[in-house]
Design a protein around this motif. Structure first.
Motif, PDB file in Angstrom:
ATOM      1  N   TYR A  48     -16.669  -1.146   5.560  1.00 42.54           N
ATOM      2  CA  TYR A  48     -17.022  -1.649   4.218  1.00 42.54           C
ATOM      3  C   TYR A  48     -18.256  -2.562   4.299  1.00 42.54           C
ATOM      4  O   TYR A  48     -19.223  -2.419   3.534  1.00 42.54           O
ATOM      5  N   LYS A  49     -18.259  -3.499   5.266  1.00 39.96           N
ATOM      6  CA  LYS A  49     -19.392  -4.409   5.429  1.00 39.96           C
ATOM      7  C   LYS A  49     -20.665  -3.644   5.791  1.00 39.96           C
ATOM      8  O   LYS A  49     -21.755  -3.908   5.255  1.00 39.96           O
ATOM      9  N   THR A  76      -5.845   4.131  -1.815  1.00 39.18           N
ATOM     10  CA  THR A  76      -5.105   2.963  -2.303  1.00 39.18           C
ATOM     11  C   THR A  76      -5.023   1.878  -1.235  1.00 39.18           C
ATOM     12  O   THR A  76      -5.231   0.689  -1.507  1.00 39.18           O
ATOM     13  N   THR A  77      -4.727   2.282   0.009  1.00 38.83           N
ATOM     14  CA  THR A  77      -4.661   1.317   1.112  1.00 38.83           C
ATOM     15  C   THR A  77      -6.013   0.652   1.322  1.00 38.83           C
ATOM     16  O   THR A  77      -6.094  -0.565   1.548  1.00 38.83           O
ATOM     17  N   ILE A  78      -7.077   1.435   1.260  1.00 37.02           N
ATOM     18  CA  ILE A  78      -8.431   0.883   1.434  1.00 37.02           C
ATOM     19  C   ILE A  78      -8.743  -0.097   0.314  1.00 37.02           C
ATOM     20  O   ILE A  78      -9.298  -1.175   0.552  1.00 37.02           O
ATOM     21  N   SER A  79      -8.389   0.247  -0.918  1.00 37.19           N
ATOM     22  CA  SER A  79      -8.628  -0.641  -2.060  1.00 37.19           C
ATOM     23  C   SER A  79      -7.945  -1.987  -1.870  1.00 37.19           C
ATOM     24  O   SER A  79      -8.551  -3.047  -2.035  1.00 37.19           O
ATOM     25  N   LYS A  80      -6.645  -1.946  -1.508  1.00 40.44           N
ATOM     26  CA  LYS A  80      -5.881  -3.179  -1.344  1.00 40.44           C
ATOM     27  C   LYS A  80      -6.394  -3.996  -0.159  1.00 40.44           C
ATOM     28  O   LYS A  80      -6.456  -5.231  -0.236  1.00 40.44           O
ATOM     29  N   THR A  81      -6.766  -3.318   0.929  1.00 47.35           N
ATOM     30  CA  THR A  81      -7.275  -4.027   2.110  1.00 47.35           C
ATOM     31  C   THR A  81      -8.558  -4.769   1.791  1.00 47.35           C
ATOM     32  O   THR A  81      -8.728  -5.941   2.156  1.00 47.35           O
ATOM     33  N   VAL A  84      -7.754  -7.777  -0.620  1.00 46.93           N
ATOM     34  CA  VAL A  84      -7.161  -8.916   0.082  1.00 46.93           C
ATOM     35  C   VAL A  84      -8.216  -9.634   0.922  1.00 46.93           C
ATOM     36  O   VAL A  84      -8.263 -10.869   0.966  1.00 46.93           O
ATOM     37  N   TYR A  85      -9.079  -8.871   1.582  1.00 45.54           N
ATOM     38  CA  TYR A  85     -10.126  -9.476   2.405  1.00 45.54           C
ATOM     39  C   TYR A  85     -11.099 -10.280   1.544  1.00 45.54           C
ATOM     40  O   TYR A  85     -11.510 -11.391   1.920  1.00 45.54           O
ATOM     41  N   ASN A  86     -11.496  -9.736   0.393  1.00 47.85           N
ATOM     42  CA  ASN A  86     -12.431 -10.457  -0.491  1.00 47.85           C
ATOM     43  C   ASN A  86     -11.831 -11.762  -0.994  1.00 47.85           C
ATOM     44  O   ASN A  86     -12.543 -12.725  -1.266  1.00 47.85           O
ATOM     45  N   ILE A  92      -5.072  -8.937   7.013  1.00 50.45           N
ATOM     46  CA  ILE A  92      -3.644  -9.210   7.142  1.00 50.45           C
ATOM     47  C   ILE A  92      -2.926  -7.963   7.636  1.00 50.45           C
ATOM     48  O   ILE A  92      -3.088  -6.884   7.080  1.00 50.45           O
ATOM     49  N   SER A  93      -2.139  -8.135   8.687  1.00 50.78           N
ATOM     50  CA  SER A  93      -1.341  -7.020   9.202  1.00 50.78           C
ATOM     51  C   SER A  93      -0.092  -6.879   8.351  1.00 50.78           C
ATOM     52  O   SER A  93       0.555  -7.877   8.035  1.00 50.78           O
ATOM     53  N   PRO A  94       0.265  -5.641   7.973  1.00 53.76           N
ATOM     54  CA  PRO A  94       1.447  -5.448   7.127  1.00 53.76           C
ATOM     55  C   PRO A  94       2.729  -5.692   7.893  1.00 53.76           C
ATOM     56  O   PRO A  94       2.749  -5.703   9.117  1.00 53.76           O
TER      57      PRO A  94
END
Length: 459
Positions: A48-49, A76-81, A84-86, A92-94
């Motif tokens: 992403y960066k 969906t997982t990429i969106s949430k990751t 959360v990072y932003n 965060i590890s699930p």
């Protein structure tokens, strides 16, 4: 040594060939339901960066799609990751273990009310409801969680429904105690209104600090969606009437546990202290409507039960001046307890000091409490305006949301609730009529059959 080196070199060459073959093969997708660990999530953030630095004008929606395609991880997982990072600037590890949630927990009070409305809808059509019929309509309702027929039947039993045979078919009817409770509630409420008593409605709820409606351009891929990533909850308790929410009555505090609802957080002591501070602000001779949460019904003198030790049962009876002049077994002692006990609740006695009355709702009848509509309005305001996900900011939004529910809105909510009261008043009579008609039909059929048989005999 040279032999070992030769073996190692061959292994490296073999691994290189495998890796080379892998690079030419399609990216394998992460299996659905498999945990995406912190290592993979770090890859998502690095990609992403990198892509954002290479092309700052590229939309996040496009970035998400590209990363999903390259890494084989769901969008969906990429969106949430990324989201959360932003927020936190950390990956965060699930949780490694998934807790299986039963259908009974998935179906909250509101969703159970939806199920009961489906049952009643058949009665209103003068059609006998069965488990199969209810299962079909519940399964087709996308707003309800998926559920098996067996789990639905268990939930119906929890809600006070029973399954009885009627003319060869099974009919879903409510247990006698539920019907009687509802009739008493509606009759008492009608009487109190005729007496001119002011009616207050009390209820609790919980607000997730991560709930929001994302509208920022940076998160355009989540526009219009509701999220609940941050699992911090605020427990909220309040009371209101046609005059609006009672001023300075709002109680709001952070949940200590990751509670699914407010009933897991409030205890009798907290509730009774709050009620003690609220009662002086209410009109005299009022009626306070609340549900049957355990902390609403803390007993002053709790009577022994079958789980109580025998010695303590005897002591309780002697404290009530009961004479135990012969040896008795526990069932005999409990029979005396049942005869003399008079349940008194702490909150009821507090209300009596102000000549007020506590009126408890029948179980799973939250649509008879307009506070449910008021809370829905408050939560909608919080979700629409929540941008920081901080508990202090969410608490301020709750306060603002409460202030926005003016008396005219409250009156509209109460008007909607009265329509529900009318429906419940009618439904019990309809059930009586339909079941009576079924009995008459069966009786007539039997009599006709007997008549035919006698005619054949006489011939």
């Amino acid at each position: 040594m040279s032999c070992n080196c030769s073996i190692i070199m061959k292994q490296l060459q073999k691994q290189t060939a495998v890796d080379s073959g892998r690079s030419r093969s399609p990216i394998k997708k992460n299996p659905k339901g498999k945990r995406v660990d912190s290592g993979k999530r770090l890859l998502i953030i690095n990609a992403y960066k990198s892509k954002l630095a290479a092309d700052p004008e590229k939309s996040i929606r496009t970035l998400r799609q590209e990363i999903s395609k390259e890494l084989g991880i769901g969008a969906t997982t990429i969106s949430k990751t990324i989201m959360v990072y932003n927020r936190s600037k950390i990956v965060i590890s699930p949780c490694r273990t998934r807790v299986k949630v039963s259908a009974r927990i998935k179906f909250d009070e509101f969703q159970r009310n939806v199920v009961r409305r489906y049952v009643h809808s058949f009665w209103f059509k003068r059609e006998i409801p069965t488990v199969d019929k209810i299962y079909q309509v519940v399964s087709n309702d996308e707003s309800l969680p998926p559920i098996s027929r067996t789990s639905l039947f268990r939930i119906l039993k929890d809600m006070g429904f029973k399954y009885s045979k009627r003319s060869g078919n099974g009919a879903l009817t409510e247990k006698t105690e539920i019907v009687l409770w509802r009739r008493r509630f509606l009759e008492d409420l009608k009487k109190y209104r005729e007496e001119g008593r002011h009616i207050y409605y009390l209820d609790e709820t919980s607000v997730n600090s991560g709930e929001c409606t994302i509208k920022s351009p940076q998160n355009e891929f989540l526009q219009g969606q509701t999220t609940g990533i941050v699992n911090k909850h605020l427990i909220v308790l309040n009371i209101g009437s046609e005059d609006g929410f009672v001023p300075e009555a709002l109680l709001c505090f952070e949940a200590k546990k990751n509670a699914r609802n407010s009933h897991d957080e409030i205890n009798g002591e907290t509730f009774n202290e709050w009620m003690d501070s609220v009662l002086p602000r209410l009109k005299e001779k009022c009626v306070i409507i609340m549900d049957n949460a355990s902390y609403h019904s803390v007993k002053i003198d709790k009577a022994p039960t079958s789980k109580t030790e025998k010695a303590n049962i005897i002591k309780w009876l002697k404290d009530k001046n009961e004479i135990i002049d012969r040896p008795m077994v526990v069932p005999q002692l409990l029979e005396i307890v049942k005869r003399i006990k008079h349940d008194k609740y702490v909150v009821d006695e507090l209300a009596k000091q102000y000549d007020s009355i506590i009126l408890r709702l029948p179980p799973y009848h939250c649509e008879l409490n307009p506070m449910e509509l008021a809370w829905s309005s408050v939560k909608n305001y919080v979700m629409t305006n929540n941008t920081t996900y901080k508990l202090t900011d969410v608490e301020q939004l709750i306060i603002e949301g409460v202030e926005r529910v003016k008396p005219n809105i409250w009156k509209d909510f109460i008007s909607q609730t009265k329509k529900e009261e009318d429906k419940f008043w009618k439904i019990d009579f309809i059930v009586d009529d339909v079941l009576s008609a079924e009995v008459e039909t069966v009786t007539t059929t039997i009599e006709d059959t007997s008549s035919d048989e006698s005619s054949i005999t006489s011939d």
